[in-house]
Design an enzyme around this catalytic site. Structure first.
Site, short mmCIF file in Angstrom:
data_model
loop_
_atom_site.label_atom_id
_atom_site.label_comp_id
_atom_site.label_asym_id
_atom_site.label_seq_id
_atom_site.Cartn_x
_atom_site.Cartn_y
_atom_site.Cartn_z
CE LYS A 194 46.10 45.23 47.70
NZ LYS A 194 45.96 43.83 48.09
CB THR A 248 35.20 43.27 35.39
OG1 THR A 248 35.95 42.44 34.49
CG2 THR A 248 34.53 44.38 34.60
N GLY A 251 38.15 46.87 38.89
CA GLY A 251 38.68 47.66 37.78
C GLY A 251 37.83 48.90 37.53
CD GLU A 268 44.96 40.62 32.69
OE1 GLU A 268 43.80 40.17 32.58
OE2 GLU A 268 45.89 40.04 33.25
CB CYS A 302 42.20 36.72 33.70
SG CYS A 302 43.91 36.81 33.20
CD GLU A 399 36.90 36.29 35.32
OE1 GLU A 399 36.78 37.29 36.06
OE2 GLU A 399 37.91 36.09 34.62
P1 NAI Z 1 39.72 41.62 43.40
O1 NAI Z 1 39.65 42.38 42.13
O2 NAI Z 1 38.96 42.11 44.58
O3 NAI Z 1 41.26 41.53 43.88
C1 NAI Z 1 42.39 41.83 43.08
C2 NAI Z 1 43.32 42.77 43.84
O4 NAI Z 1 42.68 44.03 44.01
C3 NAI Z 1 43.69 42.33 45.25
O5 NAI Z 1 45.04 42.67 45.49
C4 NAI Z 1 42.77 43.14 46.13
O6 NAI Z 1 43.27 43.34 47.42
C5 NAI Z 1 42.71 44.45 45.37
N1 NAI Z 1 41.54 45.28 45.63
C6 NAI Z 1 40.31 44.90 46.06
N2 NAI Z 1 39.49 45.97 46.16
C7 NAI Z 1 40.21 47.05 45.77
C8 NAI Z 1 39.91 48.44 45.62
N3 NAI Z 1 38.70 48.93 45.90
N4 NAI Z 1 40.88 49.27 45.20
C9 NAI Z 1 42.10 48.79 44.88
N5 NAI Z 1 42.44 47.49 45.00
C10 NAI Z 1 41.51 46.62 45.44
O7 NAI Z 1 39.35 40.14 43.09
P2 NAI Z 1 38.73 39.04 44.10
O8 NAI Z 1 37.66 39.62 44.94
O9 NAI Z 1 39.85 38.41 44.80
O10 NAI Z 1 38.09 38.02 43.06
C11 NAI Z 1 36.80 38.28 42.54
C12 NAI Z 1 36.69 37.85 41.12
O11 NAI Z 1 37.58 38.60 40.32
C13 NAI Z 1 37.07 36.42 40.84
O12 NAI Z 1 36.01 35.55 41.08
C14 NAI Z 1 37.45 36.48 39.39
O13 NAI Z 1 36.30 36.37 38.59
C15 NAI Z 1 38.04 37.85 39.22
N6 NAI Z 1 39.51 37.85 39.23
C16 NAI Z 1 40.17 38.08 38.06
C17 NAI Z 1 41.54 38.05 38.01
C18 NAI Z 1 42.29 38.27 36.75
O14 NAI Z 1 43.40 37.79 36.62
N7 NAI Z 1 41.76 39.02 35.81
C19 NAI Z 1 42.34 37.73 39.21
C20 NAI Z 1 41.56 37.57 40.40
C21 NAI Z 1 40.20 37.61 40.39
#
Ligand code: NAI
Ligand code: MG
Length: 490
Positions: A194, A248, A251, A268, A302, A399
């Site tokens: 996804k 996180t 995660g 990650e 990240c 972050e």
């Molecule tokens: P997010 O963690 O919500 O999104 C990442 C992915 O997870 C997306 O595909 C989203 O649809 C999916 N997702 C969201 N809720 C889920 C759930 N309950 N179960 C399974 N999948 C789910 O990140 P978001 O809200 O876009 O960004 C928030 C913060 O996360 C950012 O401000 C940043 O600090 C951090 N982030 C870190 C990343 C990294 O590469 N480590 C990448 C993106 C965001």
């Protein structure tokens, strides 16, 4: 130093001529369906959501929203493809399919790069020179392992896990898809993946490439949707392994959902990396590394170097040179080849960054922003420094995921280590010094998965990547990345 040139740029005295990448070579459909069992199928609910260009706020396309029923269909297709075709296929044959994906991706690199920048807001220079070539490189690298897995793990019999559920973020959409799909396939697993809801378009282009490469139906299934769709994948009983990259916070939710199940997982997550500059470093190179570490790519990385730790004796000098360099950074149209900082990925992410700018001020930090003029439409943020911060400040600990750098100083080696390690994260770090011995000591003492020395944000498919503490579980890339998709039998 404020040279006459950058002073002029500062004052708007002259400007670069626009150098936009053209969009006449790409095609974006009005609507994208789900890619399940080798076909583009409508979502059961009939629901679609918009993906916009964050630099203009204009709609690019509408994309299917997968429900639990669609996820179920995708997992079943992946299971059948796993049992009947992919796990039975000669490994060298699997390798050929993965090579084919890599080659088609290379041929269509320009189209991928342009769409990546349109949909996600990152500068074309980054998507053209980093994201897309690295994505292809991952497919090439793991294609090579497909028929050599016994050599990777001598004396063990490597067996695939089955169906992998993969959930990826919006900061490196195609690259994260490659990181996840390539090793999974090489090891004989099938995939339900996804993409993030703000950046689904290169994943749908990848679906076209996978179809063109003639992969057996069901080996790779791509389902679009938001968090609910991600949760449906995590909770599906037919999934054997979850690979997640993102916040996180999510995660943790995933880890809880998987506790006590037989599913294995890699996570990650976030980071708060320190870029550590010693007085003996080549300072101009270090300043360039700081800029690369946090400002290019809007800080949407990240492993971004979001903290600067600079040795006290050179702190004023480094900050002065950094401010001069910041004055020359161009914020604006992601498709312009001269743009350094593109659009923030979404309104929501811009609001998060703005919230932290406010928090920083309330915590008593001194705020410095470049004088860059921002476009009137779209989501943009000026490169920003926080100075006068202390270790317990939220802008030092949390972050932000934007072009925002927290600056601290240190006197001794041990103080630098203590400060670098003092956050909940442990994903990456950077050290700038003339002395090899300091580099070795630093890499031993900093609790982070990756430490760059006299450079920053360099990636290669052969090297493992992943974090300690709240930055995650497991490693991706290199040999370690194979391990995450295999069961090693005696
Ligand atoms: P997010 O963690 O919500 O999104 C990442 C992915 O997870 C997306 O595909 C989203 O649809 C999916 N997702 C969201 N809720 C889920 C759930 N309950 N179960 C399974 N999948 C789910 O990140 P978001 O809200 O876009 O960004 C928030 C913060 O996360 C950012 O401000 C940043 O600090 C951090 N982030 C870190 C990343 C990294 O590469 N480590 C990448 C993106 C965001
Ligand atoms: Mg978008």
């Amino acid at each position: 130093m404020a040279t006459p040139e950058n002073k002029l740029a500062f004052d708007g005295g002259w400007e670069y001529a626009p150098a936009p990448e053209s969009t006449d070579h790409i095609s974006i459909k009005k609507r994208y369906e789900l890619f399940i069992d080798g076909e583009f199928v409508k979502p059961e609910s009939g629901k679609y959501f918009e993906t916009i260009n964050p630099a203009t706020e204009e709609r690019l396309s509408r994309v299917a929203e997968a429900s639990a029923a669609d996820v179920d269909k995708a997992v079943k297709a992946a299971r059948t493809a796993y049992a009947k075709v992919w796990s039975k296929m000669k490994p060298a044959e699997r390798g050929k399919y993965i090579y084919r994906i890599a080659r088609i991706m290379q041929e269509r690199a320009r189209e991928f790069a342009t769409i990546e920048s349109l949909d996600g807001g990152k500068p074309i220079r980054e998507s053209r020179d980093i994201d897309i070539p690295l994505a292809a490189a991952h497919f090439f690298y793991y294609a090579g392992w497909a028929d050599k897995l016994e050599y990777a793990f001598p004396g063990r019999r490597p067996k695939p896990l089955g169906v992998a559920g993969q959930i990826i973020p919006w900061n490196f959409p195609l690259l994260m898809a490659a990181w996840k799909i390539a090793p999974a396939l090489a090891c004989g697993n099938t995939v339900v993946i996804k993409p993030a809801e703000t950046t689904p378009l290169t994943a749908m282009k990848l679906a076209e490439v996978i179809a063109d490469a003639g992969l057996p139906p069901g080996v790779v299934n791509i389902v679009t949707g938001a968090g609910k769709t991600g949760a449906d994948i995590v909770q599906h009983p037919g999934i054997d392994k979850i690979a997640f990259t993102g916040s996180t916070e999510v995660g943790r939710i995933i880890q809880k959902a998987l506790a006590g199940t037989r599913k294995s997982y890699t996570l990650e997550l976030g980071g708060k990396a320190a870029n550590i500059i010693f007085a003996d470093a080549a300072l101009d190179q270090a300043v360039e590394g700081i800029v690369n570490g946090i400002f290019f790519n809007q800080g949407h990385v990240c492993c971004a170097g979001s903290r600067l730790l600079v040795q006290e004796s050179v702190a004023d000098e480094v900050i002065r040179r950094l401010k001069d360099r910041m004055a020359t950074l161009r914020v604006g149209n992601p498709l312009d080849k001269n743009t350094d900082i593109g659009a923030i990925n979404s309104r929501q992410q811009l609001e998060t960054i703005q919230k932290y700018l406010k928090i920083g001020k309330e915590e008593g930090a001194e705020v410095y922003q470049s004088a860059a003029r921002l476009p009137k439409k779209g989501f943009f943020c000026k490169p920003t420094l926080f100075t006068g911060v202390s270790q317990s400040n939220r802008v030092v600990q949390e972050e932000i995921f934007g072009p925002v750098l927290a600056v601290q100083t240190f006197r001794t080696f041990n103080e630098a280590i203590a400060k670098a390690n003092n956050t909940p994260y442990g994903l990456s770090g950077g050290v700038w010094t003339d002395k090899g011995a300091k580099i070795f000591k630093m890499t031993q003492d900093i609790r982070a998965g990756v430490i760059w020395a006299n450079t920053f944000n360099k990636f290669d498919p052969t090297s493992p990547f992943g974090g300690y503490k709240e930055s995650g579980v497991g490693r991706e890339g290199g040999l370690h990345g194979l391990d995450a998709y295999l069961r090693l039998e005696a």
